[in-house]
Design an enzyme around this catalytic site. Sequence first.
Site, mmCIF file in Angstrom:
data_model
loop_
_atom_site.group_PDB
_atom_site.id
_atom_site.type_symbol
_atom_site.label_atom_id
_atom_site.label_comp_id
_atom_site.label_asym_id
_atom_site.label_seq_id
_atom_site.Cartn_x
_atom_site.Cartn_y
_atom_site.Cartn_z
ATOM 1 N N HIS A 173 0.812 -1.212 0.000
ATOM 2 C CA HIS A 173 0.000 0.000 0.000
ATOM 3 C C HIS A 173 0.847 1.265 0.000
ATOM 4 O O HIS A 173 0.330 2.371 0.097
ATOM 5 C CB HIS A 173 -0.922 -0.035 1.235
ATOM 6 C CG HIS A 173 -2.068 0.902 1.175
ATOM 7 N ND1 HIS A 173 -2.284 1.893 2.124
ATOM 8 C CD2 HIS A 173 -3.085 1.018 0.278
ATOM 9 C CE1 HIS A 173 -3.377 2.564 1.817
ATOM 10 N NE2 HIS A 173 -3.889 2.061 0.716
ATOM 11 N N LYS B 4 3.227 4.418 -1.191
ATOM 12 C CA LYS B 4 3.277 5.333 -2.332
ATOM 13 C C LYS B 4 4.555 6.158 -2.219
ATOM 14 O O LYS B 4 4.608 7.142 -1.477
ATOM 15 C CB LYS B 4 2.064 6.260 -2.375
ATOM 16 C CG LYS B 4 0.738 5.551 -2.655
ATOM 17 C CD LYS B 4 0.002 5.215 -1.403
ATOM 18 C CE LYS B 4 -1.332 4.553 -1.710
ATOM 19 N NZ LYS B 4 -2.027 4.118 -0.473
ATOM 20 N N ASP C 175 17.483 9.047 -7.916
ATOM 21 C CA ASP C 175 18.936 9.219 -7.769
ATOM 22 C C ASP C 175 19.405 9.267 -6.318
ATOM 23 O O ASP C 175 20.481 9.816 -6.033
ATOM 24 C CB ASP C 175 19.404 10.496 -8.489
ATOM 25 C CG ASP C 175 19.345 10.366 -10.003
ATOM 26 O OD1 ASP C 175 19.294 9.221 -10.498
ATOM 27 O OD2 ASP C 175 19.334 11.409 -10.689
ATOM 28 N N HIS D 76 -8.957 10.980 1.241
ATOM 29 C CA HIS D 76 -7.994 9.888 1.124
ATOM 30 C C HIS D 76 -6.760 10.139 1.989
ATOM 31 O O HIS D 76 -5.753 9.442 1.878
ATOM 32 C CB HIS D 76 -7.582 9.711 -0.344
ATOM 33 C CG HIS D 76 -7.019 8.368 -0.670
ATOM 34 N ND1 HIS D 76 -5.689 8.169 -0.978
ATOM 35 C CD2 HIS D 76 -7.594 7.152 -0.726
ATOM 36 C CE1 HIS D 76 -5.480 6.879 -1.214
ATOM 37 N NE2 HIS D 76 -6.609 6.245 -1.070
ATOM 38 N N LYS E 138 -4.036 10.416 5.060
ATOM 39 C CA LYS E 138 -3.516 9.603 6.155
ATOM 40 C C LYS E 138 -2.460 10.425 6.884
ATOM 41 O O LYS E 138 -1.255 10.201 6.736
ATOM 42 C CB LYS E 138 -2.889 8.303 5.625
ATOM 43 C CG LYS E 138 -3.875 7.220 5.243
ATOM 44 C CD LYS E 138 -4.501 7.382 3.896
ATOM 45 C CE LYS E 138 -3.504 7.325 2.775
ATOM 46 N NZ LYS E 138 -4.175 7.419 1.445
ATOM 47 N N ASP F 80 0.172 18.714 18.901
ATOM 48 C CA ASP F 80 0.714 19.904 19.570
ATOM 49 C C ASP F 80 1.371 20.892 18.606
ATOM 50 O O ASP F 80 2.225 21.691 19.011
ATOM 51 C CB ASP F 80 1.719 19.513 20.655
ATOM 52 C CG ASP F 80 1.024 18.934 21.886
ATOM 53 O OD1 ASP F 80 -0.197 19.133 22.026
ATOM 54 O OD2 ASP F 80 1.712 18.275 22.698
#
Length: 449
Positions: free
Chosen positions: A120, A122, A127, A356, A358, A363
């Site tokens: 999952h 991404k 380089d 979508h 996450k 603080d």
Amino acid sequence: MALNLLPAPAPEREGNVVELLVGGVQLFPKALNAIGQAQREVRIETYIFANDPAGEAFHTAMCDAAARGVKVRLVLDGFGGQEGVKTWVPGLIAQGVEVRVFRPEGFLFQPNPRRLRRMHRKIIAVDNQIAFVGGINLIDDMNHAGELGELQRATERAQRKKTRSWGASGGMRAEAMTVNKDLLDQELGPRYDFAVQLQGPVVQDIWHNMDWLWLQIGPGGQVTDTFRSSWWKERSRQLQDTLINQRATPKPKPMGAVKAQLAVRDNFRLQRRIERAYLQAIGKAQRSVVLSNAYFLPGNKLRKALLAARGRGVHVQLLLQGRVEYRFQHYATQSLYSSLLKAGVDIYEYLPSFLHAKVGVVDGQWATVGSSNLDPLSCLFAREANVIIYNREFAERLQTELLQAIEQDSRPIQAEAHAQRPLTERVFSWVCYKLMLLAVFLGGFGSRY
């Protein structure tokens, strides 16, 4: 021997440059530009590789880089990336791009718990100098074909019920049904998601971890979870050589003033790495916690940590999915609302499009952006990658973005209205949640939930 090769948790790295990117509209131009300037190697890991303009742009960029003599590697999940496997992978391979598909799907109804262990992550890295990490797949922000199917079905079910009343309960009653129908009749806004662009020492940790995942994927997309696969002996030798080369790689020079840390979840030593990072940050919270998750079904410890934070007087805000993308998960999540609302947690559901994100901020000085939801699939099964940023300026930038979305684009869930949902709706949410617990129990993780 294999256990000695397992990656340890990445350390905190000083001296980085970190930029927050909101949506593919900000991520894709920067990532494509980096690929276009690549001199040695491009590495990409993605769950979805869509057949749309965004997918085509990355397909072209990878092919062009390979034609220039740049080494290009792509890791694509075998479930989420099925469209990309059919549409883009043959052309990539023909142009010399190295492709590994993580656990390709076989028969649809084949019972195999390993099917839940998806890739999952991404990540785009170029380089060993620049990396992009987050929750954004290779799919256009405005491509909602998959979500709209579920939205249509949810709306049709709500219309058949002919329920008249509505409160801010998060349920699919009259106003929610109207909102969903409006979304079907009008053009949805862009998918709401985040990524970060990184330069500096943390990029080397990302680069090295991508080596590890690449070597775990064997012939035909098999993935070793036990090191007993017949092909792993040769791969372990390759991994040892890779580790030797990594140790010989000069340490990158600081490029900025931001402290950052890679946090990954695998099915070996780092199974709870991301979850523990959240637990530690929330456990130390003194003023505020702002979390945004597309799929929010945290385990016992995370729920207790949020409730304990509220008990200390910490302001806890959750920005969650307002659209019915996956019905089972949507209603299972709503079964958790009552205890959180009772403790004084503020819950909001995002309306303009599909959430979508996450991400989290604690603080105004600790932040994380990545691929990991706080739900069973991410916390118990999938390979995930987040970046933790220890920097007030970055954290406040992300928090400002989330609070703006809460104020302008979300509806608050009211405790009283939520408690007054129809009995059938409350029972349905309860059943969805219990079925989720059963699935987790059958997967061997019952104590976590």
